[in-house]
Design an enzyme around this catalytic site. Structure first.
Site, short mmCIF file in Angstrom:
data_model
loop_
_atom_site.label_atom_id
_atom_site.label_comp_id
_atom_site.label_asym_id
_atom_site.label_seq_id
_atom_site.Cartn_x
_atom_site.Cartn_y
_atom_site.Cartn_z
N GLU A 134 50.51 8.79 -110.39
CA GLU A 134 50.25 8.44 -111.80
C GLU A 134 48.94 7.68 -111.95
OE1 GLU A 134 51.81 4.94 -113.45
OE2 GLU A 134 53.18 4.54 -111.79
N LYS A 146 60.80 -1.98 -111.60
CA LYS A 146 60.11 -3.26 -111.58
C LYS A 146 61.07 -4.41 -111.85
CE LYS A 146 57.55 -0.96 -113.89
NZ LYS A 146 56.97 -0.64 -115.17
#
Ligand code: PSU
Ligand code: MN
Length: 299
Positions: free
Chosen positions: A25, A157
């Site tokens: 990404e 995360k």
């Protein structure tokens, strides 16, 4: 559809010849890491994949073209320019119609990678269910539920609500395996107390599961979670107070939407004296290597 994709020649050749390709990404480059580490890391991830015997395909949007396999110039542009957009799946039609420049998130990157014919993608941490009162759920989750691709990451995360994220993945039939681990990694730390669906120890085992998914016609992703290398782990006791302060600051400053993740990551890097940044880079590099090794088995 494929006419809307600009696939770099070496990537197109590798896909056509069924050689290993790993998608990457670009939001992590443009918004996830500070300068100058962002550009260095982007280049390093590509070299690691090449050295591990696969072709890297970093994905991003330039002048409304969905690029699969960014050139060095493209990567420099996304890393160094100000005001680069963060493009999620909902933004892809806008980017195409209006000629945007932007970095792609996990959601939009896997959407594009799958349509380009790539079977594996590596990143740091996926988005998920955010903490806090407003129900903010990353588009990464629904995209994982409808994209048959292998995603190599270190869990979600730590700024997120990990138990809620874990439940969401289960509800939506995203298979989650631990790569040489028994618990879902928690990004900067190796353990979360949350289970994975199965432990795998080798790239070949991952390839077997992906093959079974494909043979069964299951349309969701295979999430391969890899813990941060031990020597870069940030101990939970050290991390918790830093995270709590960053979350309070975000709430106080009313930071929401796509700005929230980048804000929290940068606050934590600052308050940990760079320890979270070093962990982030180490896990990105490790995940790129593991993804390339898996790609060589998934042909
Ligand atoms: N993981 C990182 N750094 C990042 C991101 C993930 O270590 O910058 C990015 C990814 O691109 C992910 C996005 O798709 O954050 C999720 O953002 P949101 O929560 O706004 O969907
Ligand atoms: Mn969001």
């Amino acid at each position: 559809m494929r006419e809307l994709l600009s696939i770099a020649r070496e990537v197109a050749n590798a896909i056509a010849e069924k050689k290993p390709v790993v998608a990457l990404e670009s939001t992590v480059i443009a918004h996830g890491l500070p300068r100058p580490q962002n550009l260095q890391t982007a280049q390093r991830l590509q070299s690691i994949i090449l050295e591990s015997g696969a072709v890297p395909a970093t994905i991003g949007v330039l002048d409304g073209r969905l690029n699969v396999g960014l050139t060095d110039d493209h990567i420099q542009f996304l890393a160094l320019e100000n005001n680069i957009r963060k493009i999620s799946t909902r933004d892809i039609p806008l980017a195409v119609a209006q000629g945007w420049n932007g970095a792609t998130t996990v959601a939009s990157t896997i959407w594009i990678a799958h349509r380009a014919g790539i079977k594996i993608f590596a990143t740091g941490g996926i988005g998920g269910v955010h903490r806090g009162s407003l129900p903010d759920i990353s588009a990464d989750l629904p995209e994982l539920a409808r994209t048959p691709i292998i995603v190599v990451c270190s869990g979600a995360k730590i700024v997120l609500d990990l138990p809620a994220t874990r439940e969401w993945l289960e509800t939506h039939a995203v298979t989650v395996v631990g790569y040489q681990c028994d618990e879902l990694p928690a990004f900067y730390t190796r353990e979360s107390g949350l289970p994975v669906d199965a432990r795998v120890n080798t790239p070949a085992e991952v390839a077997d599961i992906f093959r079974a998914q494909r043979d069964l016609g299951i349309e969701s992703a295979l999430l391969v979670t890899v813990p941060v290398p031990a020597k870069f782990e940030v101990p939970t006791e050290e991390l918790q107070p830093i995270l709590a302060t960053a979350l309070e600051d975000a709430e106080w400053n009313e930071i929401t939407g796509s700005a929230l993740t980048p804000f929290l990551l940068s606050q934590m890097a600052e308050r940990s004296g760079g320890a979270t940044l070093r962990a982030n880079i180490a896990l990105l590099e490790n995940n790129a290597r593991v993804a390339a090794e898996i790609a060589r088995e998934v042909l």
